[in-house]
Structures are given as structure tokens and as C-alpha cells.
Design a protein around this motif. Sequence first.
Motif, PDB file in Angstrom:
ATOM      1  N   LYS A  76       0.822  -1.210   0.000  1.00 60.51           N
ATOM      2  CA  LYS A  76       0.000   0.000   0.000  1.00 60.51           C
ATOM      3  C   LYS A  76       0.861   1.266   0.000  1.00 60.51           C
ATOM      4  N   LYS A  77       1.906   1.264  -0.778  1.00 62.83           N
ATOM      5  CA  LYS A  77       2.820   2.409  -0.791  1.00 62.83           C
ATOM      6  C   LYS A  77       2.136   3.694  -1.247  1.00 62.83           C
ATOM      7  N   GLN A  78       1.295   3.575  -2.276  1.00 66.46           N
ATOM      8  CA  GLN A  78       0.608   4.757  -2.784  1.00 66.46           C
ATOM      9  C   GLN A  78      -0.371   5.309  -1.748  1.00 66.46           C
ATOM     10  N   GLU A  79      -1.080   4.405  -1.064  1.00 63.34           N
ATOM     11  CA  GLU A  79      -2.042   4.838  -0.055  1.00 63.34           C
ATOM     12  C   GLU A  79      -1.345   5.523   1.124  1.00 63.34           C
ATOM     13  N   GLU A 230      -9.235   3.448   6.880  1.00 59.87           N
ATOM     14  CA  GLU A 230      -8.778   2.394   7.802  1.00 59.87           C
ATOM     15  C   GLU A 230      -7.280   2.494   8.049  1.00 59.87           C
ATOM     16  N   LEU A 231      -6.527   2.668   6.969  1.00 57.95           N
ATOM     17  CA  LEU A 231      -5.078   2.802   7.093  1.00 57.95           C
ATOM     18  C   LEU A 231      -4.720   4.073   7.857  1.00 57.95           C
ATOM     19  N   PHE A 232      -5.437   5.154   7.592  1.00 57.89           N
ATOM     20  CA  PHE A 232      -5.132   6.417   8.270  1.00 57.89           C
ATOM     21  C   PHE A 232      -5.353   6.306   9.771  1.00 57.89           C
ATOM     22  N   GLY A 233      -6.360   5.536  10.188  1.00 62.26           N
ATOM     23  CA  GLY A 233      -6.594   5.350  11.615  1.00 62.26           C
ATOM     24  C   GLY A 233      -5.370   4.770  12.306  1.00 62.26           C
ATOM     25  N   LYS A 234      -4.741   3.782  11.663  1.00 61.07           N
ATOM     26  CA  LYS A 234      -3.529   3.177  12.222  1.00 61.07           C
ATOM     27  C   LYS A 234      -2.362   4.171  12.187  1.00 61.07           C
ATOM     28  N   MET A 235      -2.251   4.892  11.082  1.00 59.04           N
ATOM     29  CA  MET A 235      -1.167   5.870  10.946  1.00 59.04           C
ATOM     30  C   MET A 235      -1.314   6.993  11.976  1.00 59.04           C
TER      31      MET A 235
END
Length: 494
Positions: A76-79, A230-235
Motif C-alpha cells: 500500500k505504498k501509494q495509499e 482504515e489505514l489512516f486510523g492506524k497511521m
Amino acid sequence: MSVFKKFLGQTAIYGLSTVFSRLFNFILTPIYTGKFAAGTYGIFTTMYAYASMINAVLAFGMESTYFRYLNKHEDKKQEVYNNSFLCIAFISTLFLITGLVFSNPIAAYLTDDPHQLADYKRYLQLFIWILFIDAICVIPFAKLRADDKAFKYSLIKFLNIGCFVGFNLVFIYIIPLIIKHHWPLSEWLGSWYRGIWVGYVFVANLIASIVTFFMLLPEFLKLQLRFDKELFGKMFSYSWPILVANLSFIVNENLDKIVLSRLLPHKIADHQVGIYGAVCKIAIFMSIFITAFRLGAEPFFFSHAKNANAKKTYAIILHYFVIALAVLFVGLIANIEILKYFIRKNEYWVGLPAVPYLLFGYVCLGIYMNLSIWYRLSDQTRFGLYISIIGAIITIVLNFVLIPKYSYMGSAWVSMLAYFVMMVISYVLGQKYYPIPYDLKRILSYLLISVVLVVLSFWIFNRNIYIGNALLLAFIGGIFYFEKDQLKTILFKK
């Protein structure tokens, strides 16, 4: 051992560009101290101190988060790139709008002199745009580092500082020369040029930031306006403790200059801040080395984390990093009688006794930054928050206690103490939660010897250049004697 060669190669590229860029910037110190009175230079120092603190907020810890999640989610590099940039872009845009709307009351807070209010409003508006542009460039710059494009990264940074220095020279020297000799454009320039005005320093900075933005356009064009919630929540969970930690670090680095201007009597405050800000520039050489190391080390540490011998590698890197810091510490103090001439007016030299404390503070900071990899790799960034808050509390409380009595010397002592405490706490917690086999005995020996040599050079032998450099050469010779076998293994074996 090729891993060390790769690390040294990347760090060398960042190091050379950082050295040349900062040296370009460093030549401005004798120009500023020669052209501006200490009180005016104090305005410059205070404004950049505020800017550094705001920068930490706008970046939101996303630079480190980007590196961590780039290696954690390789699919998920682009995300990761999109999320990191859009987060900073949203915060920065909000800051830009708010800052411009409320520029009048903010300027009134910065100065209680009604005659300076209009100027402070101009300074503020310039800084708001500088901070906005610099913030949205953070992640594109991080992408260059992650993609191993060290040369391109270095080139853009070099051009940035080249523009900054170049336009400073234009405003301070070239325009007055054109007006004085009635050369072409002299009438137009004379219609708006204000003479030696500190605001032109900020104008030069804004021009340099705009040039940097256009140089990074290829990286901006790789962005996609898609947001992975979802990814942003972890980040976000990973980044916000880093934000607070970075902010606390900036407080440690800059609060002293802000508090100096507030706690000292008004008629001497800008003068004292100017002296302190000028002598802090001598410590820039240590800062250059630490910055160069961080630029090369951060992406390397994250990408190397999955290797079986990663911890041993980190231990060896810290070992030689400490040696380099210790040598630089002794070397700068040994030659301080030469370095002081970069501050042209001798009215600033009264602040030189603060330099050894500032430099040792930077030594502790560099070691802390190296040690901090343990909580970033183990996803325990909350510990970075705790450590930095402790450092910030020390900085805030002791600055308020010591500045009224000891002025900038109190600030120098507090800075050193805060970084020392942060370094010790990070080591102790790191060995508990993410143990790395550092050679603590030898590291402490080098640090202790460097402190003894600095005391001898600066205070006992009264900054004698010849004796100081003799001590430096003896120190280097001793290091080489004890380290030569391992150095040969690292540098020459495949």
C-alpha cells in the motif's frame, strides 16, 4: 558488511549536501551580526524560534509515520503516500487561513510597541506562507529519501539554501549598490526599498520556499486524491505521539529564546536574545552532522528492521556515531577562537561561555535521536511522547527559574540538562522494551574523555588554539588505536 557501506554512502551524500547548504547559510551569520544590531537580530531569532515550533505541529509526525508504514505495508505504498500528504495538507491549509485572518491580534501579541506593529504583521504574514509551503513539501521530500534519491533530495535542498542566501545578498548589498550608483532600475528599486530591514530576510526565505515547491512538482504529481480511512486510523495512532514528542523537542530547542525575550527587562531583552542567537550559530556544525546522520539513518533503520542482525548493526552505528560526535565536540571547542570571527561584532563574543554547554547538549540530542529508533520500530511511540514531555517540563520550569538570574547562560545549562535526561531515559527504557547490545562502557569512556578535554581546552588553557588542537589530535590518535581493527572490518571486508 556491505550494509555499512550502503549506510555510509547514503549518509555521506546527505552529509555533503547538508554541510554545504548549512555553510552557505552560516556565511549569513557574520553578515547579519555585522548589519543588524543585537536587538534587531533578536527579532530574527525570536521569529524563527516560533516558526520551528509551528513547523512541528504542521508536520504532525507524518514523516516518521510515512517511513514506518511504507515498510510495514509494502502493498500500500501509494495509499501511505496519499494519506501522509493529505493529512499535512489539511492541517496546513487550516493554519494558513486562520493565521492570515487573525494576523492583527497575533502581531499585537508579539510586540507591545505600537510603532513596530505594522512590521510585525508583515513578518507574520510572510512566515505563515513560508510555513505553509514548507509543510506541504515534507512528504514529497520524505518520498525522495524513501526512494533512495539522495542526490535529488540534496540538490533541491542545496538550491533552496542557495536561493535564500542569494536573495539575502541581493537585499542587503546589491540593491543598495544599484540605488547608490543610479544604475538601471535604481528609481524603481528606490521607490519601495526600505534599507537594511530584517523583513527582507523573511522575503528571501519565502522566495526560496516557492522555488523548492516547484522543484518538487514531479513528486506532487504522483499524488492521488484518495484517502484510505482504515489505514489512516492506524497511521494516526502511530503519528500523534510523535507529533507531541517532536513538539516537545522543539520546545526544548527554541523556548529559551522566546522566554528570554519575555522574562528579561524589555530594554535589554532583544539584545540578550541576539547575543544568544548569534553564539548558538557556532553550534551549527554539530547540528549539521546530526541532521545529516538523521536524514540517512531514518529510512535505513526502518528498511533494515527485518534483518536478522539488525540490532547488532544499530549498536555498531551508534558506537561510531558517538565517536564522531565526541571528536567534533572537542574539535569545535579547540578552534572556538577562530570560529568566533564568524560573528563579526565583538559585542556578541560575551556569549561564548554558553557554547560548550550548547554543544554537549547537541551531543546528547544526537545520541537520543539514535536511541529513539527502539520505540519507532516497536510501534511504542507513546514512550517518545513521555520522554519528550519530561524534557519539555525540565526546559520550561528551569528556564523560568534560571533566566531571570543568569540570562542566556541559564538557557544553555537547561538545554544541556534536558537533552541529557532524555538520552538517559531513552537508553534505560530501550534496553527494557527493545534491547540493543550497545557497548556502553566504551561509549561512556569516549564521552567522558571528550568532556575532560573540553574543560581543559576552554577553561584551564583559556581557549588556546595550539593546546586545544594538540589535545584533539591526541584524542583522535587514541580512538584510532582502539578502533582500527573493527574499522578495517567494516570498511574493507565485503
